[in-house]
Scaffold this motif. Structure first.
Motif, PDB file in Angstrom:
ATOM      1  N   CYS A  53       0.645  -1.046  -0.082  1.00 46.19           N
ATOM      2  CA  CYS A  53       0.029  -0.058   0.038  1.00 46.19           C
ATOM      3  C   CYS A  53       0.944   1.259  -0.120  1.00 46.19           C
ATOM      4  CB  CYS A  53      -1.022  -0.322   1.206  1.00 46.19           C
ATOM      5  SG  CYS A  53      -1.577   1.741   1.524  1.00 46.19           S
ATOM      6  N   CYS A  68      -5.255   0.189   6.340  1.00 44.62           N
ATOM      7  CA  CYS A  68      -5.554   1.445   6.325  1.00 44.62           C
ATOM      8  C   CYS A  68      -6.796   1.781   5.516  1.00 44.62           C
ATOM      9  CB  CYS A  68      -4.434   2.422   5.780  1.00 44.62           C
ATOM     10  SG  CYS A  68      -4.260   2.521   4.103  1.00 44.62           S
ATOM     11  N   CYS A 102      -6.962  -1.341   0.763  1.00 44.56           N
ATOM     12  CA  CYS A 102      -5.804  -1.923   1.957  1.00 44.56           C
ATOM     13  C   CYS A 102      -6.529  -2.525   2.888  1.00 44.56           C
ATOM     14  CB  CYS A 102      -4.898  -0.820   2.078  1.00 44.56           C
ATOM     15  SG  CYS A 102      -3.775  -1.166   3.520  1.00 44.56           S
ATOM     16  N   CYS A 148       0.413   3.279   3.790  1.00 42.72           N
ATOM     17  CA  CYS A 148       0.708   2.504   5.082  1.00 42.72           C
ATOM     18  C   CYS A 148       1.814   1.382   5.027  1.00 42.72           C
ATOM     19  CB  CYS A 148      -0.286   1.972   6.013  1.00 42.72           C
ATOM     20  SG  CYS A 148      -1.154   0.655   5.348  1.00 42.72           S
TER      21      CYS A 148
HETATM   22 ZN   LIG Z   1      -2.730   0.922   3.588  1.00 44.26          ZN
END
Ligand SMILES: [Zn+2]
Length: 235
Positions: free
Chosen positions: A96, A118, A115, A99
């Motif tokens: 991602c 997050c 994701c 994050c």
């Molecule tokens: Zn993420």
């Protein structure tokens, strides 16, 4: 690299200074130079002051000089714009972009993938639906709407901003927080969520009233609902 002074800077006058001011500043500077003839580099400085004076006190030469300054300024602005757009947009690889959690999509990321950590979107496919001309029926992004942005994950109190412009590539928004160019944000608002890359950050605040205009490019983008067709806010 040391920037060359403009003739206005050499004579310590503003760019709109009238002739009297230029003449009086010139006289003062030459008097100061003549009072210290033994200072190193003064001959060069005197020659430069004389050149500046000759140009700025001749209406035709001053106009041509102003034109040259303006085109240099515009070229410098254009060069800065280019470095901005040349800065590589972060790509969605195996993790991602916000994050850094790994995601399970090994071969091609589905348009609606998010994701698991997050909840940021992982695909830029949503961008194809952004239409700022409003001629096609597509998804809507309000020109002025509230958004939340996260600069790290997890973050319990996200920043708040208001969108001020949209384009298929990204948005502009205003906030009280300065966000460094190159930062990666997670953006949430009623219409869409996105991971975005800060490409410019301009101080538009006043004394004790901070306000930053942040320009971001979408790294990923996902609309929250397929309902509602699009009427441009720019039209
Ligand atoms: Zn993420």
């Amino acid at each position: 690299m040391k920037r060359r002074r403009t003739y206005y800077q050499v004579l310590f006058v503003r760019a709109d200074a009238p002739q009297e001011i230029i003449k009086s500043s010139y006289r003062t500077l030459m008097q100061q130079l003549n009072a210290h003839p033994d200072r190193g580099g003064d001959a060069d400085e005197a020659a430069l002051i004389n050149r500046a004076y000759a140009v700025l006190t001749d209406a035709g030469k001053r106009e041509a000089y102003d034109r040259e300054l303006r085109s240099q300024y515009e070229a410098a602005v254009a060069a800065r714009e280019q470095t901005r757009t040349a800065a590589p947009l972060p790509q969605v690889g195996t993790t991602c972009p916000f994050c850094s959690s790994t995601h399970p999509h090994k071969k091609g990321i589905p348009a609606d993938a998010v994701c698991v950590t997050c909840e940021s979107p992982l695909s830029l496919a949503g961008r194809e639906h952004v239409d700022v001309t409003g001629l096609r029926k597509t998804r809507r992004i309000d020109k002025r709407s509230k958004l939340l942005f996260y600069v790290r994950w997890p973050q319990t109190r996200p920043g708040t901003g208001f969108t001020s412009d949209i384009s298929p590539r990204g948005i502009m928004f205003e906030t009280v927080t300065e966000l460094p160019v190159g930062s990666i944000l997670k953006i949430e608002c009623s219409r869409f969520s996105a991971i975005a890359h800060v490409v410019n950050c301009r101080d538009a605040g006043k004394f004790l009233r901070p306000n930053w205009k942040i320009g971001v490019q979408f790294v990923t983008l996902r609309f929250k609902s397929s309902r509602g067709t699009f009427v441009s806010d720019l039209a």
